[in-house]
Design an enzyme around this catalytic site. Structure first.
Site, PDB file in Angstrom:
ATOM      1  N   ASP A 101       1.709   3.974   2.766  1.00 50.01           N
ATOM      2  CA  ASP A 101       0.711   4.860   2.169  1.00 50.01           C
ATOM      3  C   ASP A 101       1.366   6.009   1.392  1.00 50.01           C
ATOM      4  O   ASP A 101       1.583   5.880   0.192  1.00 50.01           O
ATOM      5  CB  ASP A 101      -0.252   5.381   3.254  1.00 50.01           C
ATOM      6  CG  ASP A 101      -1.637   5.702   2.722  1.00 50.01           C
ATOM      7  OD1 ASP A 101      -1.887   5.480   1.530  1.00 50.01           O
ATOM      8  OD2 ASP A 101      -2.489   6.188   3.511  1.00 50.01           O
ATOM      9  N   ASP A 102       1.661   7.115   2.068  1.00 47.61           N
ATOM     10  CA  ASP A 102       2.272   8.289   1.435  1.00 47.61           C
ATOM     11  C   ASP A 102       3.444   8.748   2.304  1.00 47.61           C
ATOM     12  O   ASP A 102       3.357   9.759   3.018  1.00 47.61           O
ATOM     13  CB  ASP A 102       1.233   9.410   1.313  1.00 47.61           C
ATOM     14  CG  ASP A 102       0.029   8.974   0.504  1.00 47.61           C
ATOM     15  OD1 ASP A 102       0.142   8.878  -0.724  1.00 47.61           O
ATOM     16  OD2 ASP A 102      -1.026   8.683   1.115  1.00 47.61           O
ATOM     17  N   HIS A 161      -9.381   0.835  -1.538  1.00 50.22           N
ATOM     18  CA  HIS A 161      -9.386   1.483  -0.227  1.00 50.22           C
ATOM     19  C   HIS A 161     -10.814   1.393   0.321  1.00 50.22           C
ATOM     20  O   HIS A 161     -11.774   1.711  -0.393  1.00 50.22           O
ATOM     21  CB  HIS A 161      -9.027   2.970  -0.337  1.00 50.22           C
ATOM     22  CG  HIS A 161      -7.576   3.265  -0.542  1.00 50.22           C
ATOM     23  ND1 HIS A 161      -6.827   2.711  -1.537  1.00 50.22           N
ATOM     24  CD2 HIS A 161      -6.732   4.095   0.145  1.00 50.22           C
ATOM     25  CE1 HIS A 161      -5.587   3.178  -1.456  1.00 50.22           C
ATOM     26  NE2 HIS A 161      -5.495   4.020  -0.453  1.00 50.22           N
ATOM     27  N   HIS A 190       1.403   4.803  -2.465  1.00 50.03           N
ATOM     28  CA  HIS A 190       1.080   5.669  -3.611  1.00 50.03           C
ATOM     29  C   HIS A 190       2.379   6.321  -4.055  1.00 50.03           C
ATOM     30  O   HIS A 190       2.981   7.071  -3.276  1.00 50.03           O
ATOM     31  CB  HIS A 190       0.062   6.726  -3.201  1.00 50.03           C
ATOM     32  CG  HIS A 190      -1.204   6.160  -2.630  1.00 50.03           C
ATOM     33  ND1 HIS A 190      -2.335   5.945  -3.385  1.00 50.03           N
ATOM     34  CD2 HIS A 190      -1.511   5.733  -1.368  1.00 50.03           C
ATOM     35  CE1 HIS A 190      -3.289   5.425  -2.618  1.00 50.03           C
ATOM     36  NE2 HIS A 190      -2.810   5.281  -1.390  1.00 50.03           N
ATOM     37  N   GLU A 238     -11.246   3.361   5.720  1.00 50.41           N
ATOM     38  CA  GLU A 238     -10.221   4.276   6.247  1.00 50.41           C
ATOM     39  C   GLU A 238     -10.983   5.360   7.022  1.00 50.41           C
ATOM     40  O   GLU A 238     -10.917   5.410   8.242  1.00 50.41           O
ATOM     41  CB  GLU A 238      -9.387   4.866   5.105  1.00 50.41           C
ATOM     42  CG  GLU A 238      -8.307   5.849   5.570  1.00 50.41           C
ATOM     43  CD  GLU A 238      -7.580   6.532   4.397  1.00 50.41           C
ATOM     44  OE1 GLU A 238      -8.098   6.546   3.271  1.00 50.41           O
ATOM     45  OE2 GLU A 238      -6.477   7.089   4.654  1.00 50.41           O
ATOM     46  N   HIS A 276       0.859  -1.181   0.000  1.00 51.64           N
ATOM     47  CA  HIS A 276       0.000   0.000   0.000  1.00 51.64           C
ATOM     48  C   HIS A 276       0.892   1.227   0.000  1.00 51.64           C
ATOM     49  O   HIS A 276       1.308   1.714   1.051  1.00 51.64           O
ATOM     50  CB  HIS A 276      -0.924  -0.028   1.227  1.00 51.64           C
ATOM     51  CG  HIS A 276      -1.934   1.081   1.258  1.00 51.64           C
ATOM     52  ND1 HIS A 276      -3.101   1.005   1.989  1.00 51.64           N
ATOM     53  CD2 HIS A 276      -1.965   2.290   0.654  1.00 51.64           C
ATOM     54  CE1 HIS A 276      -3.796   2.119   1.841  1.00 51.64           C
ATOM     55  NE2 HIS A 276      -3.112   2.931   1.034  1.00 51.64           N
TER      56      HIS A 276
HETATM   57  N1  ADE Z   1      -4.485   8.736  -2.026  1.00 48.03           N
HETATM   58  C1  ADE Z   1      -3.259   8.798  -1.499  1.00 48.03           C
HETATM   59  N2  ADE Z   1      -3.272   8.400  -0.217  1.00 48.03           N
HETATM   60  C2  ADE Z   1      -4.545   8.067   0.082  1.00 48.03           C
HETATM   61  C3  ADE Z   1      -5.208   7.573   1.239  1.00 48.03           C
HETATM   62  N3  ADE Z   1      -4.577   7.353   2.388  1.00 48.03           N
HETATM   63  N4  ADE Z   1      -6.532   7.359   1.168  1.00 48.03           N
HETATM   64  C4  ADE Z   1      -7.194   7.601   0.042  1.00 48.03           C
HETATM   65  N5  ADE Z   1      -6.636   8.044  -1.074  1.00 48.03           N
HETATM   66  C5  ADE Z   1      -5.316   8.280  -1.061  1.00 48.03           C
HETATM   67 ZN    ZN Z   2      -3.698   4.781   0.409  1.00 51.35          ZN
END
Ligand code: ADE
Ligand code: ZN
Length: 333
Positions: free
Chosen positions: A273-274, A192, A11, A195, A9
């Site tokens: 994630d990011d 997703h 991006h 969340e 996971h």
């Molecule tokens: N795009 C990038 N990170 C995300 C996240 N945590 N949830 C939804 N969309 C995303």
């Molecule tokens: Zn994500």
């Protein structure tokens, strides 16, 4: 040596570090609304998912050429490798680039160049998953799938589809048709769900989209019947603990439900994630949960094993077995 793991996971646009953002801005003649990297970093205070997404999509303005995408992915893979990532299934957001006039061919060629050499350069095997933006229309998602056809596996690097962006108010069922089309093309499916959105979105992602993994899935814990189902069907959840804190899905890391989820028998994985925005890469997330939640070495080994069990390595079971053997042989210090 760090614990071997798969990242499931991630991006790629969320790996854009402030230093690279400013370097690409200079290279492409893009003016950013921040004086310097320090001012940009100060803006990384998020109230929720949407406040993050606003900044995340805005900063993508610096990504314009094939080289930009190759440099972005190469920088991520170097960092991931240093933290024990042996295999990465990488998300990208084609619609966010198409909307700025950057073509699918440019994005995929750039990412593909970095991915193609990743195993030789970084020792990380890779796969690419394109995500549909759930706050865009179903028609736009279908057009995006159409535009991606020349780049789908086995001819190209894209092996699956995902669903991301603003969750609440955009239930999975909106994308039933495009997920059906993706399945017919032989693509893997993730989404997703849970969340910020309710547990019902997780159920819908499984039932209507045929999702094989749930990204986040945190809020399943509010629905005991859903937990039973996820345990019984061994549905992997790709959790992102540092992301959950920074986007306020949980108040503090010490209150993250991960230990309860493992105790319930859920097939949990830990991911970043990011990472450029949320304070760390895959290994940083593992360290954070060990420290804040007191996870034992055997729990950490379970998380690492799960990451390979949950990965889309069906085309190369020998490789999966090799990675899992590395996890089993790992000695914690
Ligand atoms: N795009 C990038 N990170 C995300 C996240 N945590 N949830 C939804 N969309 C995303
Ligand atoms: Zn994500």
């Amino acid at each position: 040596m760090p614990l071997p793991k798969a990242e499931l996971h991630l991006h790629i646009e969320g790996t854009l570090e402030p230093e690279l953002a400013f370097a690409l801005a200079a290279r492409n003649g893009v003016t950013l609304p921040y004086a310097d990297t320090e001012e940009l970093r100060k803006a990384y205070e998020f109230a929720d998912l949407q406040s993050f997404l606003n900044l995340y999509y805005g900063l993508m303005a610096v990504l314009r050429t094939e080289d930009d995408f190759a440099d972005l992915a190469d920088a991520y893979l170097a960092r991931a490798a240093a933290q024990g990532v042996r295999h990465a299934e990488i998300f990208f957001d084609p619609q966010a680039h198409l909307a700025r006039g950057v073509g699918m061919g440019t994005v995929v060629a750039g990412l593909g160049r970095a991915l193609d050499r990743s195993e030789a350069v970084h020792g990380v095997s890779t796969q690419l998953i394109m995500c549909f933006l759930r706050d865009e229309s179903a028609g736009s998602a279908m057009e995006t799938l159409e535009a991606a056809k020349p780049y789908l596996a086995p001819r190209g690097p894209i092996i699956g589809v995902g669903l991301d962006s603003a969750e609440v108010g955009h239930p999975p069922a909106k994308f039933a048709e495009v997920y059906g089309a993706a399945a017919a093309l032989g693509l893997r499916r993730v989404a997703h769900a849970g969340e910020e959105g309710p547990p019902a979105y997780i159920t819908e992602a499984l039932d209507v989209l045929g999702a094989e993994r749930i990204d986040h899935g945190l809020r399943c814990m509010e629905d005991p019947e859903l937990v039973d189902r996820l345990v019984r069907d061994r549905v992997p959840l790709t959790l992102c603990p540092l992301s959950n804190v920074r986007l306020r899905a949980v108040d503090v890391l010490a209150e993250h439900p991960l230990p309860k989820m493992l105790d319930a028998g859920l097939l949990c994985t830990v991911n970043s994630d990011d990472p450029a925005y949320f304070g760390g890469y895959a290994g940083d997330n593992f360290r954070a949960v060990r420290e804040a939640l007191g996870l034992s070495p055997e729990r950490l080994r379970e998380l690492a094993r799960n990451s390979f069990v949950a990965s889309f390595l069906e085309h190369d079971e020998e490789r999966r077995a090799r990675y899992i053997a590395e996890v089993e042989a790992y000695e914690f210090r």
